[in-house]
Each structure stands twice: as C-alpha cells, then as structure tokens.
Motif scaffolding. Structure first.
Motif, mmCIF file in Angstrom:
data_model
loop_
_atom_site.group_PDB
_atom_site.id
_atom_site.type_symbol
_atom_site.label_atom_id
_atom_site.label_comp_id
_atom_site.label_asym_id
_atom_site.label_seq_id
_atom_site.Cartn_x
_atom_site.Cartn_y
_atom_site.Cartn_z
ATOM 1 N N ALA A 181 -8.519 -2.459 -6.952
ATOM 2 C CA ALA A 181 -8.912 -3.635 -6.168
ATOM 3 C C ALA A 181 -8.280 -3.565 -4.790
ATOM 4 C CB ALA A 181 -8.475 -4.905 -6.887
ATOM 5 N N GLU A 182 -9.020 -4.017 -3.814
ATOM 6 C CA GLU A 182 -8.521 -4.034 -2.442
ATOM 7 C C GLU A 182 -7.220 -4.833 -2.363
ATOM 8 O OE1 GLU A 182 -11.210 -5.853 0.326
ATOM 9 O OE2 GLU A 182 -10.456 -4.658 1.999
ATOM 10 N N GLY A 183 -6.245 -4.281 -1.652
ATOM 11 C CA GLY A 183 -4.961 -4.942 -1.490
ATOM 12 C C GLY A 183 -3.944 -4.586 -2.552
ATOM 13 N N ARG A 184 -4.392 -4.008 -3.645
ATOM 14 C CA ARG A 184 -3.477 -3.602 -4.703
ATOM 15 C C ARG A 184 -3.062 -2.150 -4.478
ATOM 16 N NH1 ARG A 184 -3.930 -7.367 -8.939
ATOM 17 N NH2 ARG A 184 -2.014 -6.398 -9.685
ATOM 18 N N ASN A 192 9.044 27.499 -6.516
ATOM 19 C CA ASN A 192 8.810 27.546 -5.074
ATOM 20 C C ASN A 192 7.480 26.925 -4.671
ATOM 21 O OD1 ASN A 192 7.024 29.433 -6.011
ATOM 22 N ND2 ASN A 192 7.486 30.976 -4.472
ATOM 23 N N GLU A 193 6.877 26.182 -5.558
ATOM 24 C CA GLU A 193 5.568 25.598 -5.265
ATOM 25 C C GLU A 193 5.683 24.123 -4.905
ATOM 26 O OE1 GLU A 193 3.489 26.851 -8.848
ATOM 27 O OE2 GLU A 193 2.248 28.155 -7.595
ATOM 28 N N TYR A 194 5.007 23.760 -3.825
ATOM 29 C CA TYR A 194 4.956 22.400 -3.365
ATOM 30 C C TYR A 194 3.725 21.701 -3.914
ATOM 31 C CZ TYR A 194 8.717 22.801 0.057
ATOM 32 O OH TYR A 194 9.935 22.938 0.665
ATOM 33 N N VAL A 195 3.790 20.386 -3.969
ATOM 34 C CA VAL A 195 2.643 19.557 -4.322
ATOM 35 C C VAL A 195 2.090 18.944 -3.039
ATOM 36 C CG1 VAL A 195 1.799 17.584 -5.641
ATOM 37 C CG2 VAL A 195 3.659 19.007 -6.559
ATOM 38 N N TYR A 196 0.813 19.202 -2.779
ATOM 39 C CA TYR A 196 0.128 18.651 -1.608
ATOM 40 C C TYR A 196 -0.965 17.698 -2.064
ATOM 41 C CZ TYR A 196 2.050 22.011 1.754
ATOM 42 O OH TYR A 196 2.876 22.719 2.585
ATOM 43 N N TRP A 197 -1.182 16.678 -1.262
ATOM 44 C CA TRP A 197 -2.312 15.779 -1.489
ATOM 45 C C TRP A 197 -3.162 15.740 -0.223
ATOM 46 C CZ3 TRP A 197 -3.843 12.920 -5.792
ATOM 47 C CH2 TRP A 197 -2.974 12.963 -6.899
ATOM 48 N N TYR A 198 -4.469 15.942 -0.431
ATOM 49 C CA TYR A 198 -5.464 15.768 0.614
ATOM 50 C C TYR A 198 -6.503 14.779 0.088
ATOM 51 C CZ TYR A 198 -4.045 19.825 3.448
ATOM 52 O OH TYR A 198 -3.367 20.702 4.261
ATOM 53 N N ARG A 199 -7.226 14.179 1.008
ATOM 54 C CA ARG A 199 -8.343 13.354 0.578
ATOM 55 C C ARG A 199 -9.574 13.678 1.424
ATOM 56 N NH1 ARG A 199 -7.051 7.136 2.572
ATOM 57 N NH2 ARG A 199 -7.430 7.446 4.811
ATOM 58 N N GLN A 200 -10.727 13.365 0.868
ATOM 59 C CA GLN A 200 -11.989 13.641 1.555
ATOM 60 C C GLN A 200 -12.866 12.402 1.463
ATOM 61 O OE1 GLN A 200 -14.327 16.919 0.022
ATOM 62 N NE2 GLN A 200 -15.258 17.261 2.021
ATOM 63 N N ILE A 201 -12.990 11.751 2.587
ATOM 64 C CA ILE A 201 -13.893 10.612 2.674
ATOM 65 C C ILE A 201 -15.308 11.162 2.798
ATOM 66 C CG2 ILE A 201 -14.531 8.617 4.105
ATOM 67 C CD1 ILE A 201 -11.495 8.417 4.791
ATOM 68 N N ARG A 240 -11.476 1.417 3.056
ATOM 69 C CA ARG A 240 -11.553 2.716 3.743
ATOM 70 C C ARG A 240 -10.808 3.824 3.005
ATOM 71 N NH1 ARG A 240 -9.662 0.830 9.611
ATOM 72 N NH2 ARG A 240 -8.405 -0.485 8.266
ATOM 73 N N ASP A 241 -10.044 3.453 1.962
ATOM 74 C CA ASP A 241 -9.357 4.473 1.163
ATOM 75 C C ASP A 241 -10.252 5.035 0.072
ATOM 76 O OD1 ASP A 241 -6.353 2.513 1.409
ATOM 77 O OD2 ASP A 241 -6.863 4.338 2.518
ATOM 78 N N VAL A 269 -12.311 1.859 -4.151
ATOM 79 C CA VAL A 269 -11.614 0.605 -3.892
ATOM 80 C C VAL A 269 -12.683 -0.478 -3.741
ATOM 81 C CG1 VAL A 269 -10.023 -0.630 -2.392
ATOM 82 C CG2 VAL A 269 -9.756 1.834 -2.743
ATOM 83 N N HIS A 270 -12.595 -1.512 -4.552
ATOM 84 C CA HIS A 270 -13.605 -2.561 -4.504
ATOM 85 C C HIS A 270 -13.002 -3.878 -4.040
ATOM 86 C CE1 HIS A 270 -11.998 -3.884 -8.406
ATOM 87 N NE2 HIS A 270 -11.995 -2.601 -8.727
ATOM 88 N N PRO A 271 -13.862 -4.722 -3.433
ATOM 89 C CA PRO A 271 -13.356 -6.000 -2.872
ATOM 90 C C PRO A 271 -12.783 -6.912 -3.953
ATOM 91 C CG PRO A 271 -15.561 -5.522 -2.075
ATOM 92 C CD PRO A 271 -15.266 -4.516 -3.164
#
Lengths: 115, 119
Positions: A13-16, A30-39, A81-82, A113-115
């Motif tokens: 929910a939006e805002g949460r 020796n491995e890192y954790v990466y996060w990417y996103r794709q709108i 927008r997320d 994400v919903h209103p």
C-alpha cells in the motif's frame, strides 16, 4: 556469481514500507549483494548494495542476515512511482578480470504499489 | 551530463536486414555493455568492452557485432536480422573501479533502451 531467488510478485500500500526478500544461500565471502530496479519500459536503475553490514541511502535500506544467505530491500515509504521490477544480484568484488563487471539478472520481483 | 543515450528508441526490421544500434555515454566510463531483454525475462549480456579498442563476447553474442573506437561510443551491429532478435536492447556503462565499499564506483548506468521488432 551466486544465484538468487526472489518472489515473483508482491503488493504494497502507498505510504507503507515495502520489504522485498532475496535468498542467496550460495553466496561466497567476496560477493556483494546489489539491488537494481526497472520501471516499466526503462533501463534498470541502481538502488543500493552491501557486503555484510546493513546499508542505507536516500532510496532504500538493505538488511543482510548475519550468515549472508539472505537479504531484504526496504523501501520505507512506498509511492506509486516505486512500482517496478526489483532485481537482487550477487556478484564478486572482482570487478575486472573474468567477471568483467557483468550483472546477471534473474526475473526479479514485480512490486505493485497501490493507492 | 546526459548519461547513457541510445538511438533509435524504436525500430522495425524485415528478416535479413541490417542495422546499428547506437550507444553514447558522456561520463568517461571505460566499461560499456550491451544487454538484451526478452518479454518477461531478465537482461542477458551480449557484448562488453573494457576500453577503446577492446571488446569481448558475453552470454548471447551470436548474430551481433560491436566496435569501440572511442571511449564514448559503443555501437551494436545486427547484420542479418532474425525474428529471434526481437527484443529490447539496453546499453550500460560504468567506471572501472573495484566493487565494494560505500564509495564503490561499480554501479552500472543504463540507457533508456531500443525496442527492436524483426518481422
């Protein structure tokens, strides 16, 4: 690079807070954790990365378990927008050499994400 | 900075035609990458370059060629287009710093993509 497992989809929910999990049980030291996103229809966007300590930046927080076999990306106050596909990627610190900085994308988690 | 730019945004090709997808970055990054993304899937690496004059194959290089004559430009060439090459193509770049740490320069910056359809 270690393989990751993410849920295919999540709602928020939006805002949460949105908490996106990622399993990487075969991660090595020796491995890192990466996060990417794709709108939708855009190129992937870097969010955050970490090795073993929790990390926070202006976009998100990253919580990595003590054994490093899983992590959680937290968007503290999700907005419409997320809504995007979120990719958890594990890769070596050997940024050059045989890994040449390659990012291996799985199918990610579709966060709605919903209103 | 414009970051990473790609042209064209959209293109329709007939089978057997050829074309070049353009990619330019103005961040003085040495490393550049070409990925393709099929519907509902993650990105797959086609080719990469660690600097001007140096290129190498990624996971799915067949049917493509690249060149890197300058730091800024990394064009991707399709010589004989096939329906299997229908995809969205993303170019990316990064500075060749070591990964890790809060000030890592390992982040990849992506362009907006080129949507290619081969009929």
């Amino acid at each position: 690079d270690a393989k990751t497992t993410q849920p295919p989809s999540m709602d928020c929910a939006e805002g949460r807070a949105a908490n996106l999990p990622c399993n990487h049980s075969t991660i090595s030291g020796n491995e890192y954790v990466y996060w990417y996103r794709q709108i939708h229809s855009q190129g992937p966007q870097y969010i955050i990365h970490g090795l073993k300590n929790n990390e926070t930046n202006e976009m998100a927080s990253l919580i990595i378990t003590e054994d490093r076999k899983s992590s959680t990306l937290i968007l503290p106050h999700a907005t419409l927008r997320d809504t995007a596909v979120y990719y958890c990627i594990v890769r070596s610190t050997n940024a050059g050499g045989t890994s040449y900085g390659k990012l291996t994308f799985g199918q990610g988690t579709i966060l709605t994400v919903h209103p | 900075n414009a970051g990473v730019t790609q042209t064209p945004k959209f293109r329709i090709l007939k089978i057997g035609q050829s074309m070049t997808l353009q990619c330019t970055q103005d961040m003085n990054h040495n490393y550049m990458y070409w990925y393709r993304q099929d519907p509902g899937m993650g990105l797959k690496l086609i080719y990469y370059s660690v600097g001007a004059g140096i290129t190498d194959k990624g996971e799915v290089p067949n049917g493509y060629n690249v060149s890197r004559s300058t730091t800024e430009d990394f064009p991707l060439r399709l010589e004989l287009a096939a329906p299997s090459q229908t995809s969205v193509y993303f170019c990316a770049s990064r500075f060749p710093g070591l990964a890790g740490g809060p000030y890592s320069t390992d982040t990849q910056y992506f362009g907006p993509g080129t949507r290619l359809t081969v009929l």
